[in-house]
Design a protein around this motif. Structure first.
Motif, mmCIF file in Angstrom:
data_model
loop_
_atom_site.group_PDB
_atom_site.id
_atom_site.type_symbol
_atom_site.label_atom_id
_atom_site.label_comp_id
_atom_site.label_asym_id
_atom_site.label_seq_id
_atom_site.Cartn_x
_atom_site.Cartn_y
_atom_site.Cartn_z
ATOM 1 N N ILE A 253 0.834 -1.198 0.000
ATOM 2 C CA ILE A 253 0.000 0.000 0.000
ATOM 3 C C ILE A 253 0.868 1.246 0.000
ATOM 4 N N GLY A 254 1.920 1.225 0.798
ATOM 5 C CA GLY A 254 2.799 2.386 0.872
ATOM 6 C C GLY A 254 3.719 2.291 2.066
ATOM 7 N N GLU A 255 4.450 3.362 2.321
ATOM 8 C CA GLU A 255 5.415 3.395 3.411
ATOM 9 C C GLU A 255 4.829 4.100 4.628
ATOM 10 N N GLY A 256 5.489 3.883 5.761
ATOM 11 C CA GLY A 256 5.058 4.535 6.996
ATOM 12 C C GLY A 256 3.848 3.863 7.602
ATOM 13 N N ASP A 257 2.893 4.658 8.047
ATOM 14 C CA ASP A 257 1.709 4.137 8.738
ATOM 15 C C ASP A 257 0.453 4.175 7.877
ATOM 16 N N ILE A 258 0.594 4.384 6.586
ATOM 17 C CA ILE A 258 -0.579 4.592 5.732
ATOM 18 C C ILE A 258 -1.500 3.376 5.751
ATOM 19 N N GLN A 259 -2.798 3.653 5.760
ATOM 20 C CA GLN A 259 -3.815 2.611 5.760
ATOM 21 C C GLN A 259 -4.554 2.617 4.416
ATOM 22 N N LEU A 260 -5.185 1.498 4.120
ATOM 23 C CA LEU A 260 -5.900 1.349 2.852
ATOM 24 C C LEU A 260 -6.879 2.491 2.563
ATOM 25 N N PRO A 261 -7.761 2.842 3.494
ATOM 26 C CA PRO A 261 -8.714 3.921 3.178
ATOM 27 C C PRO A 261 -8.012 5.226 2.830
ATOM 28 N N GLN A 262 -6.984 5.563 3.580
ATOM 29 C CA GLN A 262 -6.246 6.801 3.327
ATOM 30 C C GLN A 262 -5.612 6.779 1.949
ATOM 31 N N ASN A 263 -5.007 5.659 1.599
ATOM 32 C CA ASN A 263 -4.362 5.535 0.297
ATOM 33 C C ASN A 263 -5.371 5.652 -0.840
ATOM 34 N N LEU A 264 -6.538 5.009 -0.664
ATOM 35 C CA LEU A 264 -7.554 5.052 -1.713
ATOM 36 C C LEU A 264 -8.096 6.461 -1.903
ATOM 37 N N VAL A 265 -8.360 7.163 -0.816
ATOM 38 C CA VAL A 265 -8.849 8.543 -0.925
ATOM 39 C C VAL A 265 -7.816 9.415 -1.630
ATOM 40 N N GLN A 266 -6.551 9.217 -1.322
ATOM 41 C CA GLN A 266 -5.483 9.974 -1.993
ATOM 42 C C GLN A 266 -5.500 9.713 -3.499
ATOM 43 N N LEU A 267 -5.621 8.445 -3.875
ATOM 44 C CA LEU A 267 -5.608 8.093 -5.297
ATOM 45 C C LEU A 267 -6.823 8.674 -6.022
#
Length: 424
Positions: A253-267
């Protein structure tokens, strides 16, 4: 002082009884790791005053840093300050800095300070104050037996802020010869710890001896943690991180503490696109995960919880004939759910789920844990039948996360099937 001997004392009857799970010690360890430090020992005790006194005295004789967590609240069972007063033979009194901090917190919430709040400012004479930026209970610290003792609140958000803003800077000054240390964290979804380790060892056989790899399951994600303990290792860690991303492809998903919902909203935000959800067995959990992210309103306008067959028809136009012929948990139904949600919401993307969360309701043909997912846009709807024979809560959480992941993969153009898909 040349070497850190850090020990932890976790307090509270609720931890001892199992009413809550101790996650604070893991948080403290994560914070310490950013400085290349780690706890040597952890002790957990209940709220008995004499037990607290005994452990503080004993641990302060063994360690040169002791972090005590819990027992700073306003109620009678919060006895940490009282225990410390006896350990260091210092009287309890109102600490002006602590009282001022509590008053400021109460004013911020427009809440009058009462005697229970004031109790949090009655501390052993001579202690220093650690600012609590997220709550009412001041932290404090002192020296005893040549040990630097920190006292922190049990509320995780308050502990987190105190570790970041107060304790870590003090430790960094105290231990000036800490070895170079770099940590990389990768968040992974859709592949378990054992499969992760096997895959990485297989595809990266010549693992650098000076970089440690660890795994931490934080359901439904898994964290891969890389730790470099030298300057030479620090120079390798970025390239090793890239190798891992290539091996795990779409599961990272990504680096650090990123979570799936956060990543999807960013995309979705980056692509200027929107999505909708239509849920049966997850009961709105996919929508809840999306809207937990600040700014999600720009990419998520509506979600539909169509738990009954009647609502599948009324809300998103699923045909009664389709429901009667194939049943609610079927490919045909989730396709119509997704199509109906796209039409009703006007969104660019949709994900639909219908399954059997259990523990009852299954059959030989559709056992508990069966779920159909449909996802896609106005041009194409894709489907998959999955089987997650988990507890009801874990089933719902994993299905919801899989729904997010499938839209994430579409936005990134990842064609490879995720590991949680059935093997051909």
């Amino acid at each position: 002082m040349t070497q850190a001997n850090i020990q932890l004392l976790l307090t509270g009857d609720e931890i001892m009884s199992g009413d809550i799970i101790d996650s604070n010690s893991a948080m403290i360890a994560d914070h310490l790791a950013t400085l290349g430090l780690r706890p040597r020992k952890k002790v957990t005790v209940g709220d008995l005053l004499q037990d607290l006194i005994n452990e503080m005295q004993q641990l302060s004789q063994q360690a040169n840093v002791l972090i005590v967590n819990g027992g700073l609240g306003p109620t009678e069972d919060d006895k940490t300050a009282e225990a410390l007063a006896q350990v260091i033979n210092s009287p309890l009194c109102e600490h002006p800095t602590a009282i001022a901090q509590i008053e400021a917190w109460c004013q911020k919430l427009n809440y009058p300070m009462n005697d229970a709040n004031k109790k949090q400012g009655i501390l052993p004479k001579g202690v220093g104050i650690l600012e609590n930026t997220s709550g009412s209970a001041p932290g404090f610290y002192c020296e005893h037996n040549n040990c630097l003792m920190f006292f922190t609140p049990g509320v995780p958000s308050e502990l987190n802020a105190m570790m970041t803003h107060s304790i870590l800077p003090m430790l960094e000054k105290r231990f000036t010869n800490i070895e170079p240390h770099t940590t990389k964290r990768l968040q992974v979804f859709g592949i378990g710890e054992s499969s992760l380790q096997l895959k990485l060892r297989k595809h990266i056989p010549h693992w650098p001896h000076d970089i440690d790899m660890g795994f931490r399951a934080d359901y439904p994600q898994v964290e891969v943690k890389l730790t470099a303990h030298s300057k030479q290792a620090e120079e390798k860690i970025d390239s090793l991180t890239q190798q891992i991303k290539q091996v795990l492809t779409g599961h990272v998903i990504g680096e650090g503490d990123i979570q799936l919902p956060q990543n999807l909203v960013q995309l979705l935000t980056e692509n200027k696109q929107t999505m909708t959800t239509v849920e049966s067995c997850t009961g709105g959990l996919i929508a809840s995960k999306i809207t937990s992210v600040a700014g999600s309103s720009s990419v998520f306008g509506a979600g539909f919880v169509t738990y009954s067959n009647e609502m599948k028809t009324a809300m998103v136009g699923v045909s009664e004939t389709t429901l009667e012929k194939y049943g609610a948990v079927s490919e045909e139904v989730v396709i119509e759910m997704a199509q109906g949600a796209l039409e009703k919401s006007g969104s660019d993307w949709a994900v639909a789920v219908s399954g059997i969360a259990g523990p009852g309701g299954g059959s030989d043909d559709k056992p508990v844990g069966t779920v159909w997912l449909a996802w896609g846009n106005h041009s194409e709807i894709k489907t998959v039948k999955l089987f997650f024979p988990f507890s009801r809560q874990r089933f719902q959480d994993y299905v919801a996360s899989a729904g997010l992941d499938l839209i994430r993969r579409e936005l990134l153009g990842i064609n490879e099937k995720p590991n949680y898909f059935p093997k051909a």
